[in-house]
Motif scaffolding. Structure first.
Motif, PDB file in Angstrom:
ATOM      1  N   ALA A  17       0.827  -1.205   0.000  1.00 30.98           N
ATOM      2  CA  ALA A  17       0.000   0.000   0.000  1.00 30.98           C
ATOM      3  C   ALA A  17       0.860   1.255   0.000  1.00 30.98           C
ATOM      4  CB  ALA A  17      -0.938  -0.009   1.193  1.00 30.98           C
ATOM      5  N   VAL A  18       1.944   1.233   0.736  1.00 32.82           N
ATOM      6  CA  VAL A  18       2.833   2.395   0.760  1.00 32.82           C
ATOM      7  C   VAL A  18       3.451   2.615  -0.619  1.00 32.82           C
ATOM      8  CG1 VAL A  18       4.997   3.287   1.703  1.00 32.82           C
ATOM      9  CG2 VAL A  18       3.313   2.283   3.226  1.00 32.82           C
ATOM     10  N   VAL A  19       3.988   1.554  -1.195  1.00 33.89           N
ATOM     11  CA  VAL A  19       4.617   1.670  -2.514  1.00 33.89           C
ATOM     12  C   VAL A  19       3.578   2.053  -3.567  1.00 33.89           C
ATOM     13  CG1 VAL A  19       5.833   0.398  -4.325  1.00 33.89           C
ATOM     14  CG2 VAL A  19       6.470   0.078  -1.932  1.00 33.89           C
ATOM     15  N   GLY A  20       2.440   1.388  -3.546  1.00 36.36           N
ATOM     16  CA  GLY A  20       1.385   1.697  -4.509  1.00 36.36           C
ATOM     17  C   GLY A  20       0.807   3.088  -4.321  1.00 36.36           C
ATOM     18  N   GLY A  21       0.694   3.522  -3.073  1.00 39.98           N
ATOM     19  CA  GLY A  21       0.183   4.865  -2.794  1.00 39.98           C
ATOM     20  C   GLY A  21       1.106   5.943  -3.319  1.00 39.98           C
ATOM     21  N   VAL A  22       2.398   5.750  -3.133  1.00 40.52           N
ATOM     22  CA  VAL A  22       3.371   6.726  -3.644  1.00 40.52           C
ATOM     23  C   VAL A  22       3.349   6.754  -5.167  1.00 40.52           C
ATOM     24  CG1 VAL A  22       5.834   7.253  -3.811  1.00 40.52           C
ATOM     25  CG2 VAL A  22       4.856   6.617  -1.606  1.00 40.52           C
ATOM     26  N   ALA A  23       3.363   5.574  -5.774  1.00 40.80           N
ATOM     27  CA  ALA A  23       3.327   5.517  -7.236  1.00 40.80           C
ATOM     28  C   ALA A  23       2.018   6.091  -7.771  1.00 40.80           C
ATOM     29  CB  ALA A  23       3.503   4.076  -7.709  1.00 40.80           C
ATOM     30  N   GLY A  24       0.922   5.762  -7.121  1.00 39.35           N
ATOM     31  CA  GLY A  24      -0.372   6.292  -7.538  1.00 39.35           C
ATOM     32  C   GLY A  24      -0.471   7.794  -7.346  1.00 39.35           C
ATOM     33  N   HIS A  25       0.144   8.296  -6.281  1.00 37.75           N
ATOM     34  CA  HIS A  25       0.134   9.739  -6.023  1.00 37.75           C
ATOM     35  C   HIS A  25       0.840  10.487  -7.147  1.00 37.75           C
ATOM     36  CE1 HIS A  25       0.206  13.512  -3.890  1.00 37.75           C
ATOM     37  NE2 HIS A  25       1.523  13.580  -4.055  1.00 37.75           N
ATOM     38  N   MET A  26       1.925   9.909  -7.620  1.00 35.84           N
ATOM     39  CA  MET A  26       2.666  10.539  -8.722  1.00 35.84           C
ATOM     40  C   MET A  26       1.820  10.579  -9.999  1.00 35.84           C
ATOM     41  SD  MET A  26       5.402  11.552  -7.546  1.00 35.84           S
ATOM     42  CE  MET A  26       6.404  11.359  -6.107  1.00 35.84           C
ATOM     43  N   ALA A  27       0.948   9.601 -10.163  1.00 35.97           N
ATOM     44  CA  ALA A  27       0.087   9.545 -11.339  1.00 35.97           C
ATOM     45  C   ALA A  27      -1.262  10.228 -11.098  1.00 35.97           C
ATOM     46  CB  ALA A  27      -0.142   8.096 -11.748  1.00 35.97           C
ATOM     47  N   GLY A  28      -1.490  10.716  -9.883  1.00 35.15           N
ATOM     48  CA  GLY A  28      -2.748  11.391  -9.569  1.00 35.15           C
ATOM     49  C   GLY A  28      -3.832  10.479  -9.047  1.00 35.15           C
ATOM     50  N   HIS A  29      -3.490   9.238  -8.705  1.00 36.91           N
ATOM     51  CA  HIS A  29      -4.474   8.272  -8.221  1.00 36.91           C
ATOM     52  C   HIS A  29      -3.928   7.544  -6.993  1.00 36.91           C
ATOM     53  CE1 HIS A  29      -6.846   8.844 -11.833  1.00 36.91           C
ATOM     54  NE2 HIS A  29      -5.743   8.682 -12.537  1.00 36.91           N
ATOM     55  N   GLY A  30      -3.654   8.275  -5.929  1.00 37.19           N
ATOM     56  CA  GLY A  30      -3.026   7.709  -4.742  1.00 37.19           C
ATOM     57  C   GLY A  30      -3.827   6.616  -4.069  1.00 37.19           C
ATOM     58  N   LYS A  31      -5.131   6.829  -3.919  1.00 36.61           N
ATOM     59  CA  LYS A  31      -5.961   5.833  -3.232  1.00 36.61           C
ATOM     60  C   LYS A  31      -6.072   4.545  -4.040  1.00 36.61           C
ATOM     61  CE  LYS A  31      -8.623   9.287  -0.804  1.00 36.61           C
ATOM     62  NZ  LYS A  31      -9.909   9.947  -0.658  1.00 36.61           N
ATOM     63  N   MET A  32      -6.230   4.682  -5.338  1.00 38.51           N
ATOM     64  CA  MET A  32      -6.321   3.475  -6.173  1.00 38.51           C
ATOM     65  C   MET A  32      -4.988   2.734  -6.179  1.00 38.51           C
ATOM     66  SD  MET A  32      -8.877   4.602  -9.317  1.00 38.51           S
ATOM     67  CE  MET A  32      -7.539   4.773 -10.413  1.00 38.51           C
ATOM     68  N   GLY A  33      -3.888   3.474  -6.189  1.00 36.53           N
ATOM     69  CA  GLY A  33      -2.566   2.851  -6.145  1.00 36.53           C
ATOM     70  C   GLY A  33      -2.335   2.127  -4.842  1.00 36.53           C
ATOM     71  N   ALA A  34      -2.787   2.719  -3.744  1.00 32.72           N
ATOM     72  CA  ALA A  34      -2.627   2.083  -2.439  1.00 32.72           C
ATOM     73  C   ALA A  34      -3.453   0.803  -2.351  1.00 32.72           C
ATOM     74  CB  ALA A  34      -3.017   3.046  -1.326  1.00 32.72           C
ATOM     75  N   ALA A  35      -4.663   0.833  -2.865  1.00 29.79           N
ATOM     76  CA  ALA A  35      -5.517  -0.361  -2.836  1.00 29.79           C
ATOM     77  C   ALA A  35      -4.916  -1.473  -3.697  1.00 29.79           C
ATOM     78  CB  ALA A  35      -6.919  -0.016  -3.322  1.00 29.79           C
ATOM     79  N   ALA A  36      -4.443  -1.123  -4.876  1.00 27.86           N
ATOM     80  CA  ALA A  36      -3.833  -2.124  -5.749  1.00 27.86           C
ATOM     81  C   ALA A  36      -2.538  -2.656  -5.140  1.00 27.86           C
ATOM     82  CB  ALA A  36      -3.554  -1.521  -7.119  1.00 27.86           C
ATOM     83  N   GLY A  37      -1.747  -1.769  -4.539  1.00 30.39           N
ATOM     84  CA  GLY A  37      -0.507  -2.192  -3.890  1.00 30.39           C
ATOM     85  C   GLY A  37      -0.761  -3.127  -2.727  1.00 30.39           C
TER      86      GLY A  37
END
Length: 66
Positions: A31-51
């Motif tokens: 979630a941390v890694v996905g949240g950071v990556a998603g934040h960079m793409a403008g989708h932090g919550k979706m990135g955290a959930a996928a991570g």
């Protein structure tokens, strides 16, 4: 800012409620890694959930191997 605090709180509560520490660890790390990556793409919550889902999957796979 309040969305991030609410999300972090919800994630922490979910981690505390899970039974197996390996699964929670995989989810939190993912979630941390996905949240950071998603934040960079403008989708932090979706990135955290996928991570979290990917981290959970990898932790289960590692537990089955060893």
């Amino acid at each position: 800012m309040t969305n991030r605090i609410a999300f972090a709180s919800a994630l922490a509560i979910a981690a505390l409620l899970t039974g197996a520490p390996a699964e929670a660890k995989g989810c939190l790390k993912g979630a941390v890694v996905g949240g950071v990556a998603g934040h960079m793409a403008g989708h932090g919550k979706m990135g955290a959930a996928a991570g979290c889902a990917i981290g959970h999957h990898n932790a289960n796979k590692k537990a089955k191997q060893g």
